[in-house]
Design a protein around this motif. Structure first.
Motif, PDB file in Angstrom:
ATOM      1  N   THR A   7       0.795  -1.159   0.058  1.00  0.00           N
ATOM      2  CA  THR A   7       0.097   0.149   0.148  1.00  0.00           C
ATOM      3  C   THR A   7       1.039   1.332  -0.034  1.00  0.00           C
ATOM      4  N   VAL A   8       0.776   2.041  -1.155  1.00  0.00           N
ATOM      5  CA  VAL A   8       1.424   3.313  -1.067  1.00  0.00           C
ATOM      6  C   VAL A   8       0.606   4.660  -0.952  1.00  0.00           C
ATOM      7  N   LEU A   9       1.103   5.320  -0.276  1.00  0.00           N
ATOM      8  CA  LEU A   9       0.499   6.586  -0.038  1.00  0.00           C
ATOM      9  C   LEU A   9       1.257   7.693  -0.908  1.00  0.00           C
ATOM     10  N   LEU A  10       0.503   8.241  -1.526  1.00  0.00           N
ATOM     11  CA  LEU A  10       1.050   9.303  -2.631  1.00  0.00           C
ATOM     12  C   LEU A  10       0.538  10.652  -2.169  1.00  0.00           C
ATOM     13  N   VAL A  11       1.348  11.544  -1.845  1.00  0.00           N
ATOM     14  CA  VAL A  11       0.922  12.989  -1.522  1.00  0.00           C
ATOM     15  C   VAL A  11       1.280  13.777  -2.546  1.00  0.00           C
ATOM     16  N   GLU A  12       0.712  14.324  -3.389  1.00  0.00           N
ATOM     17  CA  GLU A  12       0.978  15.105  -4.413  1.00  0.00           C
ATOM     18  C   GLU A  12      -0.210  15.847  -5.313  1.00  0.00           C
ATOM     19  N   ASP A  13       0.006  17.310  -5.187  1.00  0.00           N
ATOM     20  CA  ASP A  13      -1.257  18.112  -5.665  1.00  0.00           C
ATOM     21  C   ASP A  13      -1.111  18.346  -7.017  1.00  0.00           C
ATOM     22  N   ASP A  14       0.047  17.827  -7.824  1.00  0.00           N
ATOM     23  CA  ASP A  14      -0.088  18.161  -9.366  1.00  0.00           C
ATOM     24  C   ASP A  14      -0.548  16.864 -10.074  1.00  0.00           C
ATOM     25  N   ARG A  15      -1.642  16.959 -10.587  1.00  0.00           N
ATOM     26  CA  ARG A  15      -2.257  16.108 -11.206  1.00  0.00           C
ATOM     27  C   ARG A  15      -1.611  15.058 -12.208  1.00  0.00           C
ATOM     28  N   SER A  16      -0.698  15.652 -13.100  1.00  0.00           N
ATOM     29  CA  SER A  16      -0.046  15.030 -13.937  1.00  0.00           C
ATOM     30  C   SER A  16       0.995  14.076 -13.440  1.00  0.00           C
ATOM     31  N   THR A  17       1.662  14.870 -12.503  1.00  0.00           N
ATOM     32  CA  THR A  17       2.634  13.789 -11.727  1.00  0.00           C
ATOM     33  C   THR A  17       2.142  12.705 -10.909  1.00  0.00           C
ATOM     34  N   ALA A  18       1.133  13.114 -10.303  1.00  0.00           N
ATOM     35  CA  ALA A  18       0.308  11.960  -9.634  1.00  0.00           C
ATOM     36  C   ALA A  18      -0.342  10.849 -10.574  1.00  0.00           C
ATOM     37  N   THR A  19      -0.919  11.285 -11.754  1.00  0.00           N
ATOM     38  CA  THR A  19      -1.265  10.151 -12.633  1.00  0.00           C
ATOM     39  C   THR A  19      -0.332   9.364 -13.037  1.00  0.00           C
ATOM     40  N   HIS A  48      -5.173   3.092   6.622  1.00  0.00           N
ATOM     41  CA  HIS A  48      -4.675   1.955   5.786  1.00  0.00           C
ATOM     42  C   HIS A  48      -3.407   1.518   6.049  1.00  0.00           C
ATOM     43  N   ARG A  49      -2.597   2.468   6.833  1.00  0.00           N
ATOM     44  CA  ARG A  49      -1.159   1.965   7.251  1.00  0.00           C
ATOM     45  C   ARG A  49      -0.246   1.664   6.108  1.00  0.00           C
ATOM     46  N   PRO A  50       0.140   2.559   5.284  1.00  0.00           N
ATOM     47  CA  PRO A  50       0.762   2.224   4.025  1.00  0.00           C
ATOM     48  C   PRO A  50       2.253   1.822   4.549  1.00  0.00           C
ATOM     49  N   GLN A  51       2.736   1.167   3.618  1.00  0.00           N
ATOM     50  CA  GLN A  51       4.261   0.551   3.899  1.00  0.00           C
ATOM     51  C   GLN A  51       5.269   1.450   3.125  1.00  0.00           C
ATOM     52  N   LEU A  52       4.597   2.346   2.047  1.00  0.00           N
ATOM     53  CA  LEU A  52       5.720   3.400   1.582  1.00  0.00           C
ATOM     54  C   LEU A  52       4.834   4.530   1.160  1.00  0.00           C
ATOM     55  N   ALA A  53       5.416   5.812   1.522  1.00  0.00           N
ATOM     56  CA  ALA A  53       5.050   7.126   1.106  1.00  0.00           C
ATOM     57  C   ALA A  53       5.939   7.808   0.173  1.00  0.00           C
ATOM     58  N   LEU A  54       5.189   8.135  -0.650  1.00  0.00           N
ATOM     59  CA  LEU A  54       5.830   9.125  -1.673  1.00  0.00           C
ATOM     60  C   LEU A  54       5.170  10.610  -1.616  1.00  0.00           C
ATOM     61  N   ARG A  67       7.455   7.991   9.955  1.00  0.00           N
ATOM     62  CA  ARG A  67       8.724   7.112  10.561  1.00  0.00           C
ATOM     63  C   ARG A  67       8.686   6.579  12.028  1.00  0.00           C
ATOM     64  N   THR A  68       7.618   7.322  12.699  1.00  0.00           N
ATOM     65  CA  THR A  68       7.633   6.911  14.039  1.00  0.00           C
ATOM     66  C   THR A  68       6.522   6.296  14.656  1.00  0.00           C
ATOM     67  N   SER A  69       5.755   5.745  13.786  1.00  0.00           N
ATOM     68  CA  SER A  69       4.524   4.895  13.971  1.00  0.00           C
ATOM     69  C   SER A  69       4.836   3.719  14.584  1.00  0.00           C
ATOM     70  N   ASP A  70       3.914   2.761  14.942  1.00  0.00           N
ATOM     71  CA  ASP A  70       4.197   1.339  15.640  1.00  0.00           C
ATOM     72  C   ASP A  70       4.926   0.620  14.349  1.00  0.00           C
ATOM     73  N   GLU A  71       4.573   0.945  13.044  1.00  0.00           N
ATOM     74  CA  GLU A  71       5.282   0.301  11.835  1.00  0.00           C
ATOM     75  C   GLU A  71       5.745   1.285  11.157  1.00  0.00           C
ATOM     76  N   PRO A  72       7.213   1.814  11.407  1.00  0.00           N
ATOM     77  CA  PRO A  72       7.645   2.991  10.588  1.00  0.00           C
ATOM     78  C   PRO A  72       7.314   2.679   8.865  1.00  0.00           C
ATOM     79  N   CYS A  73       7.068   3.616   8.432  1.00  0.00           N
ATOM     80  CA  CYS A  73       6.911   3.875   6.898  1.00  0.00           C
ATOM     81  C   CYS A  73       8.099   4.161   6.195  1.00  0.00           C
TER      82      CYS A  73
END
Length: 237
Positions: A7-19, A48-54, A67-73
């Protein structure tokens, strides 16, 4: 590189990059949670507790929580401002890699591998010390580093960006307001953020950016970011 069952959390406000990122990750088996704001990202991470965040650099404050949750991402930070001071000044947060946009697949895969390695190390540390005391110390340390990095980078970025935009204004005949508007783009601000900073309406901000891009011979934010990159010392070295 496959992302099966991740599960990947993608934080991006530019639609073309996010797409592009979403399509690339999903084609390799990932489940992508796309958030356009820090608040939305925080809610998605809690559910959702992602394993990776961009993270776009605007979401840098989430590094502490992820990075400091019970399961660091595993965390990778992306910047739309080539050579931006903020992400590099915050390297002490343990972020594996900073990617300048536009992002290539090879760079993305390398960054994710490094992020996975660092997250695994942090998980082992927390497991060995059974968590709570060590985790609290890590949180406090990371928060101090983030605050210091933001203070240092704010002054550096402001001076550097103002100088670069001043040179562009002189070379291409931009008005003072147009130069201020594109300086906001160079720092990774959204149109709404720029409008607030300049104390003008959203539509006026769009007019300023459109006029500035036209004088530069460009059509979009992405073209402007590439334009800055091509003129940067890093690209020409």
């Amino acid at each position: 590189m496959d992302f099966d069952d991740r599960t990947v959390l993608l934080v991006e406000d530019d639609r073309s990059t996010a797409t592009w990122l979403r399509a690339t990750l999903e084609s390799r088996g990932a489940t992508v949670l796309w958030a356009r704001s820090v608040e939305q990202a925080r809610a998605e991470a809690a559910r959702h507790r992602p394993q990776l965040a961009l993270l776009d650099v605007s979401g840098l404050e989430l590094v502490v929580e992820l990075r400091t949750s019970d399961e660091p991402c595993a965390v990778v930070v992306m910047s739309g401002s080539p050579g931006s001071a903020l992400p590099r000044a915050a390297s002490g947060l343990g972020v594996a890699e900073f990617l300048d946009k536009p992002i290539g697949l090879e760079q993305l895969e390398r960054a994710v591998r490094l992020a996975d390695e660092r997250a695994a190390v942090l998980r082992r540390i927390l497991a060995a010390h059974e968590g709570e005391v060590v985790q609290a110390e890590i949180v406090a340390s990371v928060e101090r580093r983030l605050a210091k990095a933001m203070d240092e980078a704010s002054a550096q970025t402001s001076t550097s960006s103002s100088l670069r935009m001043g040179l562009l204004a002189s070379e291409f005949g931009l008005s003072a307001r147009q130069a201020q508007a594109i300086a906001g783009v160079a720092e990774g601000l959204t149109d709404a953020d720029i409008a607030s900073a300049l104390k003008v309406s959203y539509s006026r901000t769009r007019q300023l950016l459109s006029g500035a891009f036209s004088k530069l011979g460009l059509r979009s934010r992405n073209e402007f970011i590439r334009f800055l990159w091509e003129r940067s010392p890093v690209a020409s070295s």
